[in-house]
Design a protein around this motif. Structure first.
Motif, short mmCIF file in Angstrom:
data_model
loop_
_atom_site.label_atom_id
_atom_site.label_comp_id
_atom_site.label_asym_id
_atom_site.label_seq_id
_atom_site.Cartn_x
_atom_site.Cartn_y
_atom_site.Cartn_z
N THR A 1 16.20 13.83 -17.73
CA THR A 1 15.70 14.83 -18.54
C THR A 1 14.86 14.23 -19.79
OG1 THR A 1 17.97 14.99 -19.65
CG2 THR A 1 17.64 16.58 -17.88
N SER A 2 14.65 12.87 -19.78
CA SER A 2 14.18 12.21 -20.76
C SER A 2 14.89 11.99 -21.94
CB SER A 2 12.85 12.67 -21.19
OG SER A 2 11.97 12.80 -20.04
N ARG A 3 16.09 11.67 -22.02
CA ARG A 3 16.97 11.48 -22.69
C ARG A 3 17.86 10.12 -22.51
NH1 ARG A 3 19.64 15.55 -25.57
NH2 ARG A 3 20.31 14.02 -26.97
N ALA A 4 17.98 9.55 -23.63
CA ALA A 4 18.68 8.10 -23.45
C ALA A 4 20.27 7.79 -24.15
CB ALA A 4 17.68 6.86 -24.02
N ALA A 5 20.89 6.83 -23.80
CA ALA A 5 22.14 6.74 -24.30
C ALA A 5 22.67 5.11 -24.15
CB ALA A 5 23.48 7.41 -23.60
N LEU A 6 23.12 4.52 -24.95
CA LEU A 6 23.42 3.15 -25.05
C LEU A 6 24.95 3.29 -25.41
CD1 LEU A 6 22.64 0.25 -24.82
CD2 LEU A 6 22.65 0.17 -27.41
N LEU A 7 25.61 2.63 -24.49
CA LEU A 7 27.11 2.67 -24.38
C LEU A 7 27.56 1.15 -24.62
CD1 LEU A 7 28.01 5.02 -21.71
CD2 LEU A 7 27.61 5.68 -24.17
N ARG A 8 28.57 0.71 -25.40
CA ARG A 8 29.09 -0.66 -25.43
C ARG A 8 30.50 -0.37 -24.99
NH1 ARG A 8 29.33 -5.59 -26.70
NH2 ARG A 8 30.38 -6.56 -28.16
N PHE A 9 30.80 -1.26 -24.19
CA PHE A 9 32.24 -1.66 -23.81
C PHE A 9 32.81 -3.18 -24.10
CE2 PHE A 9 29.68 1.22 -20.88
CZ PHE A 9 30.59 2.28 -20.77
N GLN A 10 34.15 -2.87 -24.25
CA GLN A 10 34.86 -4.31 -24.66
C GLN A 10 36.05 -4.28 -23.72
OE1 GLN A 10 34.61 -5.87 -28.61
NE2 GLN A 10 36.85 -5.50 -28.55
N GLN A 11 35.99 -5.26 -22.85
CA GLN A 11 37.34 -5.33 -22.01
C GLN A 11 37.47 -3.87 -21.27
OE1 GLN A 11 40.04 -7.21 -24.84
NE2 GLN A 11 39.25 -9.25 -24.25
N GLY A 12 36.68 -3.42 -20.92
CA GLY A 12 36.80 -2.23 -19.90
C GLY A 12 36.62 -0.78 -20.83
N LYS A 13 36.97 -1.09 -22.01
CA LYS A 13 37.18 0.24 -22.78
C LYS A 13 35.69 0.60 -23.65
CE LYS A 13 41.85 -1.12 -23.85
NZ LYS A 13 42.73 -1.45 -24.64
N LEU A 14 35.49 1.93 -23.80
CA LEU A 14 34.26 2.44 -24.48
C LEU A 14 34.65 2.32 -25.83
CD1 LEU A 14 31.59 3.62 -24.29
CD2 LEU A 14 32.94 5.92 -24.18
N VAL A 15 33.76 1.26 -26.73
CA VAL A 15 33.87 1.05 -27.85
C VAL A 15 32.79 1.76 -28.83
CG1 VAL A 15 35.44 -0.81 -27.86
CG2 VAL A 15 33.01 -1.42 -27.82
N GLN A 16 31.47 1.82 -28.38
CA GLN A 16 30.55 2.36 -29.26
C GLN A 16 29.59 3.34 -28.34
OE1 GLN A 16 28.72 -1.18 -30.63
NE2 GLN A 16 29.07 -0.56 -32.78
N SER A 17 29.04 4.32 -28.97
CA SER A 17 28.12 5.13 -28.16
C SER A 17 26.82 5.59 -29.14
CB SER A 17 28.95 6.45 -27.76
OG SER A 17 28.08 7.52 -27.55
N ASN A 18 25.76 5.31 -28.45
CA ASN A 18 24.74 5.74 -29.40
C ASN A 18 23.67 6.60 -28.50
OD1 ASN A 18 25.00 4.25 -31.97
ND2 ASN A 18 24.75 2.41 -30.76
N VAL A 19 23.39 7.69 -29.24
CA VAL A 19 22.52 8.78 -28.58
C VAL A 19 21.47 9.15 -29.66
CG1 VAL A 19 22.06 10.85 -27.28
CG2 VAL A 19 24.24 9.51 -27.03
N ARG A 20 21.62 10.06 -30.27
CA ARG A 20 20.93 10.56 -31.49
C ARG A 20 21.91 10.13 -32.68
NH1 ARG A 20 16.85 15.61 -30.88
NH2 ARG A 20 15.45 14.61 -29.24
N SER A 21 23.02 10.34 -32.50
CA SER A 21 24.13 10.08 -33.43
C SER A 21 25.21 9.05 -32.64
CB SER A 21 24.98 11.25 -33.55
OG SER A 21 25.62 11.81 -32.54
N LYS A 22 26.31 8.78 -33.22
CA LYS A 22 27.13 7.67 -32.68
C LYS A 22 28.34 8.54 -32.25
CE LYS A 22 25.58 3.79 -35.27
NZ LYS A 22 26.00 2.40 -35.43
N ASN A 23 28.32 9.83 -31.91
CA ASN A 23 29.38 10.57 -31.54
C ASN A 23 29.26 10.62 -29.94
OD1 ASN A 23 30.86 12.81 -31.01
ND2 ASN A 23 30.32 13.98 -32.53
N VAL A 24 30.43 10.40 -29.41
CA VAL A 24 30.58 10.13 -27.97
C VAL A 24 30.35 11.39 -27.07
CG1 VAL A 24 32.90 10.29 -27.65
CG2 VAL A 24 32.00 9.14 -26.10
N SER A 25 30.66 12.71 -27.89
CA SER A 25 30.27 13.91 -27.23
C SER A 25 28.83 14.03 -26.93
CB SER A 25 31.07 14.99 -28.27
OG SER A 25 30.35 15.10 -29.33
N ASP A 26 27.98 13.63 -27.82
CA ASP A 26 26.54 13.63 -27.75
C ASP A 26 26.01 12.95 -26.40
OD1 ASP A 26 26.23 15.19 -29.88
OD2 ASP A 26 25.62 13.51 -31.10
N ALA A 27 26.82 11.65 -26.27
CA ALA A 27 26.64 10.72 -25.03
C ALA A 27 26.98 11.60 -23.78
CB ALA A 27 27.05 9.51 -24.82
#
Length: 180
Positions: free
Chosen positions: A34-60
């Motif tokens: 759908t031409s959208r992008a997301a960048l997720l950061r993981f640390q030791q198997g845990k989700l620690v950051q989410s970047n879409v248009r905002s840093k809100n994980v619900s957006d991802a």
């Protein structure tokens, strides 16, 4: 994995499970059909950051839920001081919410369900905004007849007759669940 062509979302889910189970630390870059992008950061198997248009994980979660196919790449990164923003099992369940047949079953899910049931009052209050006084009954029935909170939310969402309001309710619940 580096996917040069779009692949089914199930391959992304498998990659997320691998990251979680292997305790990986790194970045997962996702592009959807759908031409959208997301960048997720993981640390030791845990989700620690989410970047879409905002840093809100619900957006991802929303970006992933709105697609059928994805391209993604994973790159290892050094460990830093981030704490997790959402339990991985919850994240996986939320991106699989549209397809109940893929909802994972695990010990973590059981613990998650217990936490979610303790939040039943909040869910009843939210549902009351859309269903009125019958919300308590519908929420109790959904919680009793479903294996986990996410399936219960799906059931409650189906009880809201207006599709726009059902979508709003679901979005509000996803925003609350990210704080669990």
């Amino acid at each position: 994995m580096a996917a040069s062509q779009f692949v089914p979302k199930s391959e992304l889910v498998n990659q997320l499970r691998h990251i979680m189970n292997a305790g990986k630390t790194g970045y997962l870059s996702i592009v959807t059909d759908t031409s959208r992008a997301a960048l997720l950061r993981f640390q030791q198997g845990k989700l620690v950051q989410s970047n879409v248009r905002s840093k809100n994980v619900s957006d991802a979660i929303q970006v992933i839920n709105q697609c059928r196919q994805v391209k993604f790449t994973y790159a290892d990164a050094p460990v830093d001081g981030h704490s997790d923003i959402m339990p991985m099992d919850t994240f996986l369940q939320l991106i699989l919410l549209e397809d109940d047949s893929q909802v994972p079953s695990s010990k973590e899910e059981t613990a998650e369900t217990e936490i979610a049931y303790s939040e039943a009052r909040v869910l009843k209050d939210m549902a009351a905004n859309y269903l009125g006084p019958i919300a308590d009954f519908i929420v109790e029935e959904a919680l009793a007849n479903n294996e986990n909170m996410l399936q219960a939310v799906q059931s409650i969402t189906k009880s809201i007759p207006d599709p726009n309001q059902a979508g709003q309710f679901k979005s509000e619940v996803l925003a609350i669940l990210r704080d669990i």
